[in-house]
Design a protein around this motif. Sequence first.
Motif, PDB file in Angstrom:
ATOM      1  N   UNK A  71       0.789  -1.134   0.021  1.00 21.07           N
ATOM      2  CA  UNK A  71       0.057   0.000  -0.126  1.00 21.07           C
ATOM      3  C   UNK A  71       0.833   1.007  -0.148  1.00 21.07           C
ATOM      4  N   UNK A  72       1.920   1.157  -0.682  1.00 23.87           N
ATOM      5  CA  UNK A  72       2.837   2.402  -0.701  1.00 23.87           C
ATOM      6  C   UNK A  72       3.271   2.961   0.661  1.00 23.87           C
ATOM      7  N   UNK A  73       3.531   1.887   1.563  1.00 24.50           N
ATOM      8  CA  UNK A  73       3.982   2.417   2.875  1.00 24.50           C
ATOM      9  C   UNK A  73       5.123   1.565   3.285  1.00 24.50           C
ATOM     10  N   UNK A  74       6.138   2.154   3.744  1.00 28.15           N
ATOM     11  CA  UNK A  74       7.463   1.934   4.092  1.00 28.15           C
ATOM     12  C   UNK A  74       7.974   2.697   5.528  1.00 28.15           C
ATOM     13  N   UNK A  75       8.753   1.969   6.103  1.00 26.00           N
ATOM     14  CA  UNK A  75       9.470   2.835   7.061  1.00 26.00           C
ATOM     15  C   UNK A  75      10.973   2.232   7.509  1.00 26.00           C
ATOM     16  N   UNK A  76      11.554   3.010   8.070  1.00 28.06           N
ATOM     17  CA  UNK A  76      13.116   2.347   8.355  1.00 28.06           C
ATOM     18  C   UNK A  76      13.437   3.113   9.716  1.00 28.06           C
ATOM     19  N   UNK A  77      14.366   2.527  10.489  1.00 30.43           N
ATOM     20  CA  UNK A  77      15.178   3.044  11.647  1.00 30.43           C
ATOM     21  C   UNK A  77      16.525   2.802  11.533  1.00 30.43           C
ATOM     22  N   UNK A  78      17.135   4.085  11.529  1.00 23.35           N
ATOM     23  CA  UNK A  78      18.726   3.899  11.260  1.00 23.35           C
ATOM     24  C   UNK A  78      19.236   3.654  12.565  1.00 23.35           C
ATOM     25  N   UNK A  79      20.233   2.912  13.058  1.00 22.24           N
ATOM     26  CA  UNK A  79      20.620   2.593  14.148  1.00 22.24           C
ATOM     27  C   UNK A  79      21.542   3.846  14.639  1.00 22.24           C
ATOM     28  N   UNK A  80      21.658   3.951  16.174  1.00 21.30           N
ATOM     29  CA  UNK A  80      22.453   5.073  16.516  1.00 21.30           C
ATOM     30  C   UNK A  80      24.011   5.124  16.378  1.00 21.30           C
ATOM     31  N   UNK A  81      24.631   4.003  15.982  1.00 26.59           N
ATOM     32  CA  UNK A  81      25.815   3.979  15.633  1.00 26.59           C
ATOM     33  C   UNK A  81      26.129   2.897  14.509  1.00 26.59           C
ATOM     34  N   UNK A  82      27.146   3.050  13.872  1.00 22.73           N
ATOM     35  CA  UNK A  82      27.625   1.776  12.802  1.00 22.73           C
ATOM     36  C   UNK A  82      27.747   0.712  13.368  1.00 22.73           C
ATOM     37  N   UNK A  83      27.935   0.456  14.728  1.00 16.88           N
ATOM     38  CA  UNK A  83      28.081  -0.695  15.534  1.00 16.88           C
ATOM     39  C   UNK A  83      26.730  -1.395  15.996  1.00 16.88           C
ATOM     40  N   UNK A  84      25.590  -0.843  15.586  1.00 19.24           N
ATOM     41  CA  UNK A  84      24.356  -1.214  15.956  1.00 19.24           C
ATOM     42  C   UNK A  84      23.496  -1.350  14.553  1.00 19.24           C
ATOM     43  N   UNK A  85      22.153  -2.218  14.816  1.00 26.99           N
ATOM     44  CA  UNK A  85      21.257  -2.489  13.617  1.00 26.99           C
ATOM     45  C   UNK A  85      20.035  -1.749  13.670  1.00 26.99           C
ATOM     46  N   UNK A  86      19.303  -1.637  12.670  1.00 27.07           N
ATOM     47  CA  UNK A  86      18.182  -0.995  12.577  1.00 27.07           C
ATOM     48  C   UNK A  86      17.242  -1.953  11.703  1.00 27.07           C
ATOM     49  N   UNK A  87      16.212  -1.351  10.965  1.00 20.97           N
ATOM     50  CA  UNK A  87      15.350  -2.022  10.362  1.00 20.97           C
ATOM     51  C   UNK A  87      14.544  -1.426   9.024  1.00 20.97           C
ATOM     52  N   UNK A  88      14.324  -2.184   8.172  1.00 22.44           N
ATOM     53  CA  UNK A  88      13.585  -1.289   6.830  1.00 22.44           C
ATOM     54  C   UNK A  88      12.017  -2.231   6.788  1.00 22.44           C
ATOM     55  N   UNK A  89      11.267  -1.618   6.872  1.00 20.57           N
ATOM     56  CA  UNK A  89       9.766  -2.515   7.037  1.00 20.57           C
ATOM     57  C   UNK A  89       8.912  -2.108   6.101  1.00 20.57           C
TER      58      UNK A  89
END
Length: 471
Positions: A278-296
Motif C-alpha cells: 500500500x505504498x507504505x514503508x519505514x526504516x529506523x537507522x541505528x544510533x551508531x555504525x556498530x548497531x542495527x536497525x530495520x527497513x519495514x
Amino acid sequence: MATPISLVFLLYVLLFLLCPLCSLKKGHTVAANEITKGYFRNVNVNSLLPSSVCDHSNKVLNKASSLKVVSKYGPCTVTGDPKTFPSAAEILRRDQLRVKSIRAKHSMNSSTTGVFNEMKTRVPTTHFGGGYAVTVGLGTPKKDFSLLFDTGSDLTWTQCEPCSGGCFPQNDEKFDPTKSTSYKNLSCSSEPCKSIGKESAQGCSSSNSCLYGVKYGTGYTVGFLATETLTITPSDVFENFVIGCGERNGGRFSGTAGLLGLGRSPVALPSQTSSTYKNLFSYCLPASSSSTGHLSFGGGVSQAAKFTPITSKIPELYGLDVSGISVGGRKLPIDPSVFRTAGTIIDSGTTLTYLPSTAHSALSSAFQEMMTNYTLTKGTSGLQPCYDFSKHANDNITIPQISIFFEGGVEVDIDDSGIFIAANGLEEVCLAFKDNGNDTDVAIFGNVQQKTYEVVYDVAKGMVGFAPGGC
C-alpha cells in the motif's frame, strides 16, 4: 521588611524559575532543572566514536515484512570495517557530490537528459551517497544480495555477470541471469523502459532489449532493464519486478551488490509493490555504525508517529516543510520563509543535515552560547562549531537539545547520536549540520539526524511520520 537588594534577588529567582531560557547570554551555564526538563543532555564522550563490537537490535514494528539494516561501515556487516570508517573530510566530499546532484535533479526539467547506444554511453547524473544496506533475494532459485537502500533513487539494480564493461568489487557472488529461470530482459517498447527517462538514460541493444544507464555522484551503472523475482521475506515474493542488471558498473558501493530504490517513480520499489504494501514503508537507522536497525514494508504504523505532509515542490523527491529549529529549549528567531524559499527534502543517503545559511548561522551561534564550558577549535572540513573533547574521554559532557519543527506541529528531537560528528577523533568533534552557503538551495534533512527514529513514508496518503525509539 525586605531590603531592596533582597526584593531584586527574589524577583530574579522568580524570573529564572518561570523562564529559564527566555534570554541566553554569552557564558550561559546549564542549570540542573534544565537537564531534567530535557533541554540539555548528558552524553558520554566515548559514545561519539565508532565501536568494534556489533550490537544487534531485535526491535522492529513489523517482523513479518522487515529487513535488518546495517551501516555499510562497522562490525555489523561484512562489507565494512571500523578501521576503514571514513574521515569527516571524506564524508563531506561524498555528501557534496550527492548534494550537488540533488540540486541538479531539483532543477531538472522533465525531458530525457541523455541517450546512448550499447558501446558509447552518455548518462544523466543522479544522486547517491548511501550508508545503509539490507539483504534481499533475487532470481529463481533465490540468491541473497546486499543492497544499499536509497530514498533518493528509483531503480533497483544489481551487478550482473558477465560484467563485460567492468564491475566494482563486491562480497556476494554477482548475479548471473543465465542461472535464473525467472529472469527476462525488457523490450524497448515496454512501459518500464519508457518510464525510466527521468532518472536513467535509455537505449536499445541490437536485440531490441532495453538498456539503462544511471550516473551517480560517486559511481554509475549501465546494463539491461529486466524483470526478475524479488524476495523481501519468505512470505513476500514479487514476480516480474523491474530491475537493472548492471554489466558496466563503478563507484564506491562498499562491497554491496547494488542499490534498492525507494524513490517516488513508478519503477521504484514502493510503487511496484503497492498492491501488497500500500505504498507504505519505514526504516529506523541505528544510533551508531556498530548497531542495527530495520527497513519495514506495509503493516501497522506506530501510534507514536507524528506526520507532516510530503510537499509537491520537489515531486521527484520526498519534500517536507521545515517551520523552525530550537536549541536548548529555545526556538530560534528564524523567519519560516527561509525554509520555504527552495524547500527541504528528507534523504536516507545524505549524511549531514544541510541548512540555509541564515538558519545555520542562528543554530551555530545558539549552540556555541550553550557550550562555553568546552574548548572550541578552528573547525575542519567546513564544519562549525567544533570542539576538543580529548580531555573529557570517559566523561559525560552536557550538550543542548536540538529540535527540528515540521509543518503540522511535528517536533523531532534529534537523538544524542545525531548532534555531533567526530571529525578527528575526540580532538575535533563538530556539530553535524552543514551550511548550504546560501538561502536559495534546497535544504536536506540527513540520515545522521534521523537516527533512532522510526521514519514512516506513507506515500499513498502523502505524509512522512516520525516515531521516537524505533531501534
